[in-house]
Design a protein around this motif. Structure first.
Motif, PDB file in Angstrom:
ATOM      1  N   LEU A   1       0.810  -1.220   0.000  1.00 29.66           N
ATOM      2  CA  LEU A   1       0.000   0.000   0.000  1.00 29.66           C
ATOM      3  C   LEU A   1       0.842   1.269   0.000  1.00 29.66           C
ATOM      4  O   LEU A   1       0.306   2.369   0.038  1.00 29.66           O
ATOM      5  N   SER A   2       2.151   1.136  -0.087  1.00 30.19           N
ATOM      6  CA  SER A   2       2.980   2.328   0.103  1.00 30.19           C
ATOM      7  C   SER A   2       2.913   3.305  -1.065  1.00 30.19           C
ATOM      8  O   SER A   2       3.007   4.514  -0.856  1.00 30.19           O
ATOM      9  N   SER A   3       2.723   2.830  -2.281  1.00 27.45           N
ATOM     10  CA  SER A   3       2.584   3.780  -3.395  1.00 27.45           C
ATOM     11  C   SER A   3       1.222   4.460  -3.347  1.00 27.45           C
ATOM     12  O   SER A   3       1.093   5.645  -3.678  1.00 27.45           O
ATOM     13  N   ARG A   4       0.203   3.712  -2.931  1.00 27.73           N
ATOM     14  CA  ARG A   4      -1.114   4.337  -2.729  1.00 27.73           C
ATOM     15  C   ARG A   4      -1.028   5.377  -1.613  1.00 27.73           C
ATOM     16  O   ARG A   4      -1.579   6.469  -1.716  1.00 27.73           O
ATOM     17  N   LEU A   5      -0.307   5.025  -0.565  1.00 32.09           N
ATOM     18  CA  LEU A   5      -0.109   5.978   0.530  1.00 32.09           C
ATOM     19  C   LEU A   5       0.573   7.241   0.017  1.00 32.09           C
ATOM     20  O   LEU A   5       0.144   8.366   0.315  1.00 32.09           O
TER      21      LEU A   5
ATOM     22  N   SER B   1       0.532   8.410  -2.957  1.00 32.49           N
ATOM     23  CA  SER B   1      -0.405   9.131  -3.818  1.00 32.49           C
ATOM     24  C   SER B   1      -1.423   9.904  -2.981  1.00 32.49           C
ATOM     25  O   SER B   1      -1.730  11.064  -3.260  1.00 32.49           O
ATOM     26  N   CYS B   2      -1.938   9.277  -1.939  1.00 34.55           N
ATOM     27  CA  CYS B   2      -2.905   9.966  -1.067  1.00 34.55           C
ATOM     28  C   CYS B   2      -2.259  11.152  -0.358  1.00 34.55           C
ATOM     29  O   CYS B   2      -2.887  12.200  -0.189  1.00 34.55           O
ATOM     30  N   ILE B   3      -1.015  10.992   0.053  1.00 41.01           N
ATOM     31  CA  ILE B   3      -0.298  12.117   0.682  1.00 41.01           C
ATOM     32  C   ILE B   3      -0.107  13.241  -0.336  1.00 41.01           C
ATOM     33  O   ILE B   3      -0.334  14.416  -0.039  1.00 41.01           O
TER      34      ILE B   3
END
Lengths: 389, 389
Positions: free
Chosen positions: B255-259, B261-263
Motif C-alpha cells: 500500500l505504500s505507493s497508494r499511501l 499518492s494519497c499524501i
C-alpha cells in the motif's frame, strides 16, 4: 492488420444526474450541499464519509457530465471507459427507494453509454457501464436477481459494481447465493469497491486528512470482503463468477500466503475449502490502480503462481511449479484504471498525476513485455467485458 | 576462512516463567487456566484475545521452558534466537504493575540469555533478547526512558518489543518523543508487533476461527501503526531509529505507493514530511515471516526502490532510478523469523511447517543469489543486532 491497441479504463466513476439530484435533496451524509466560497461564489461540496470534515470536498460537473468524462478520456488518450457509479451507491437507502433507484439508474447508465460516441473507425462504443444492485437490508434475494436480469438485458452494461455490506451481513451471507448464481449465469463482471474502510478509531487522534482511511481503510475493506468470500466457499460453488477487485486487491496479494498458512493451521476452516487460499487469487481480476510498478509486478506474480496451489489446504505441499512465466501469466487478469474523477490534480496541469502514475507503473513493470502491457492497458478489458472477440 | 553461516531467528517468542505465573493468577483475559481434557488429564490453556473462543488454545512448556526453545532451535538448525516476550506484553496492566514487571522481566530475560549456551566453537551466545517497556496509560515518558536505559545496560538485550498502543494514544503520540530519542541513542532495535488487529465487527458473523484476525487483523494493525509513525514525522526527527516490522510489514509494502499518492493529494499532510512515503520503507527492517517467495521478493523490491523516493512529497517526480539491483539491495533489511511457539504443527512431524515454509520462501526468491539468502537467514541479523562486526 491488427486493430489499433486501445486504452481502456475500467475504474472510472460517475454520479449520474439523477443520483446527484438525489444527493442534493438530502440533509445528512451522503449529500451534496452548496456554500459560498471565499471568492464569494457559490460552489457545491460533497460529503460521503461519516467521519469526513464537515466541509467535504469540492464536486462539480466532472462527476455527472458525460462531456467532462469524454474530455478527461481524450486528454489521457483513453479510448473506452467502463463507467461505474461512485460509492456509496444505494447503501444508505431504505429497501424500496434503493430498489426503485437501482432500476432507474441502470436505465440512465445504459442511456449514458448507448447514446455516447463510438471509437473512431470502430463499431465499439466509448462508454460501457457497471449497473447497480439494491444491496441494502430488507431487499430480497429474488429482487436482486430481478435486477441482475434487468442489467443483463441492457446491452451496454457489462457488470455490476458492489460494496462490501451485501444486504447487511456482508458478502459471505448465504442469502446471496442466488445472486452470485444469477450474476455468473448472466456473464456479468462484479466490480468490488470499498467505501467504509475499517473502524475510524484505528486512525488515532492526529489530523491526517483523508490519508489513512483512503490509503489504508479502503484497501483493507476490499481485502476483508474478498477473504470472507473465499472462506465462505463462494468461489468453489461458483467457479465462473468473475470478480474484479478495486485498487489491485488492496492488501490481499501480500497477505495471501499468510492467509493460506492461517487456514492450514485451522483444520475446520481448511476442511471447508477445495483449494489453498492462494489458488483463488488466480480466479480473480485486479485493477492496475496501485501507483507503482513493483506493486503491479507483484500482483502479477501472485496471480501467476496460483495454479501451483490447486491442492486442498493442508494437503501435501503444492508443486510450486508454474508452467511458463508467472509474472507474464498473471498480467492477463490485470486491467488499467484511473479512479476518475477522484484524485484530481492539485493544479491545472495537462494530465492527471494519478493517471500518469498508473500508466507509468504499467510501463515500468520488470518482466512484462509489450504484449503484457498492452493487455493491461486494454486488451484484457476488451476480452473480460466481451467487447471484442 | 569465512565463518560458518548462521541461521538466526529474530521473531521467536517466550512467556517467561514470571509472566506465565502472573497469567495463571488472573481470572480475566489475558490468562492461563487449567482444565481437565477429554482424556481425563489436566491441561493448561491460554486466552489472549478478547474475542477468542472461551476454550482458548493449548499452552505448554514450549512457551516458557528455555530447553524447549533450544530443542526447537536444534530441530530446525537455528543457531541464534533473538527472543521476545509474546503479546499482549504488559499492555493490560496498571502503570505501577507494568513498570515493576517490566524491570523484573528484563532482568529475567537477560538471565535467560546470558546463562544459556553459546554457539559451538564461537563466542556468540545462542540466545539474545528484546526487552519490555511499560507502555501503558499513566506511565510517564521519563519512566519509559529509564527502562530503555535499564535494557541498554543488560548486555544480552538488543532491543525492545512493543505493541501499537503506546501509552494510550498510539505510537504517533508526541509524548513518546523522548522515548524514541532514547531508543535511538541506545542503539536498540524496536520490534513492532501487533496484538489487537482491527475492530472485530469487520470479520462478520461466520465462524472462521482465528483466521481473519490473525491473517488480516494482525498485519493491518502493524500497517496502521507504522503509517501513523511515518505521518507523524518520527522518522524525519529520528533518522537513526531502527524499527523492525513483524510479518514483513503487514500490508505496508503493497500500500505504500497508494499511501504516497494519497499524501500527494493532501497538501497539508504532504507539507509535514521530508520525503515521499516510499522513502521511509527503505529505513525500516522487515522480518521474513510472509510464507511466500513472491511476497519476500516484493518486500525486497519495495525496500530497494526507496532511494528513488527521497524527494519531498508532491515535488517533481522521483528519479525512479536505483543504482544497482533493487531486489538485492532490499534483502539487506530482511531477517528470518519463525513466530515460535505460535503456529505449531498439527501433528507430530520432524519440523514445523511454518518454519519450513519461511525457509523455503527465502530459498525461492527470484533474483536473490546465495549472498542475499545468507543475509536474510542470518548475516543481516548479526549485523543489525551488533552480534558480529
Amino acid at each position: 492488420m491488427a486493430a489499433r491497441k486501445l486504452l481502456v479504463d475500467i475504474h472510472t466513476h460517475v454520479y449520474l444526474p439523477r443520483y446527484a439530484s438525489f444527493l442534493r435533496s438530502r440533509s445528512v451524509v451522503p449529500r451534496i450541499f452548496s456554500r459560498t466560497n471565499d471568492a464569494g461564489k457559490t460552489e457545491e461540496r460533497l460529503l460521503i464519509l461519516d467521519d469526513e470534515p464537515s466541509a467535504g470536498r469540492p464536486i462539480g460537473s466532472q462527476y455527472w457530465d458525460r462531456d467532462e468524462k469524454l474530455k478527461f478520456m481524450d486528454k489521457h488518450d483513453i479510448d473506452v471507459s467502463i463507467v461505474s457509479s461512485a460509492n456509496p451507491w444505494l447503501d444508505f437507502l431504505p429497501a424500496s427507494t434503493a430498489q426503485q433507484l437501482a432500476g432507474e439508474l441502470n436505465e440512465d447508465l445504459e442511456n449514458y453509454c448507448s447514446t455516447g460516441p463510438s471509437v473512431q473507425d470502430d463499431t465499439l462504443k466509448r462508454l460501457y457501464g457497471f449497473g447497480l444492485l439494491p444491496l441494502v437490508p430488507g431487499v430480497s434475494p429474488s429482487t436482486l436477481v430481478e435486477t441482475v436480469k434487468q442489467i443483463s438485458a441492457l446491452s451496454h452494461l457489462k457488470g455490476v459494481i458492489i460494496g462490501t455490506r451485501g444486504i447487511g451481513k456482508g458478502l459471505d451471507d448465504d442469502a446471496l447465493e442466488p445472486v452470485w448464481a444469477a450474476i455468473a449465469e448472466a456473464g456479468l463482471v462484479i466490480f468490488l469497491h470499498p467505501h467504509y474502510g475499517v473502524d475510524g478509531k484505528a486512525w488515532g487522534e492526529k489530523d491526517n486528512g483523508h490519508v489513512l482511511p483512503l490509503a489504508l481503510g479502503f484497501p483493507f475493506e476490499t481485502t476483508i470482503a474478498t477473504t470472507r468470500l473465499i472462506l465462505s466457499g463462494v468461489f468453489d460453488r461458483h467457479p465462473n463468477l468473475r470478480l474484479l477487485l478495486a485498487h489491485s486487491g488492496g492488501a490481499l496479494p501480500q497477505l495471501s500466503s499468510r492467509l493460506a498458512s492461517c487456514i492450514d493451521h485451522d483444520p475446520i476452516v481448511a476442511s471447508r475449502l477445495s483449494h489453498d487460499a492462494r489458488y483463488y487469487l488466480g480466479k480473480l481480476y485486479f485493477d492496475a490502480v496501485a501507483y507503482g510498478s513493483e506493486e503491479l509486478g507483484f500482483v502479477s506474480d501472485v496471480i501467476g503462481r496460483s495454479s501451483a496451489y490447486s491442492a486442498r489446504p493442508s494437503s501435501a505441499k503444492a508443486s510450486k511449479n508454474v508452467e511458463g512465466d508467472k509474472r507474464k501469466i498473471g498480467s492477463a487478469r490485470m486491467l488499467f484504471g484511473t479512479d476518475h474523477p477522484f484524485f484530481p490534480p492539485l493544479s491545472e496541469t495537462e494530465k492527471w498525476k494519478s493517471v500518469v502514475e498508473n500508466l507509468e507503473a504499467i510501463d515500468g513493470v520488470n518482466g512484462w513485455a509489450e504484449t503484457e502491457k498492452e493487455g493491461v492497458r486494454g486488451d484484457n478489458a476488451l476480452k473480460l467485458f466481451g467487447l471484442r472477440v
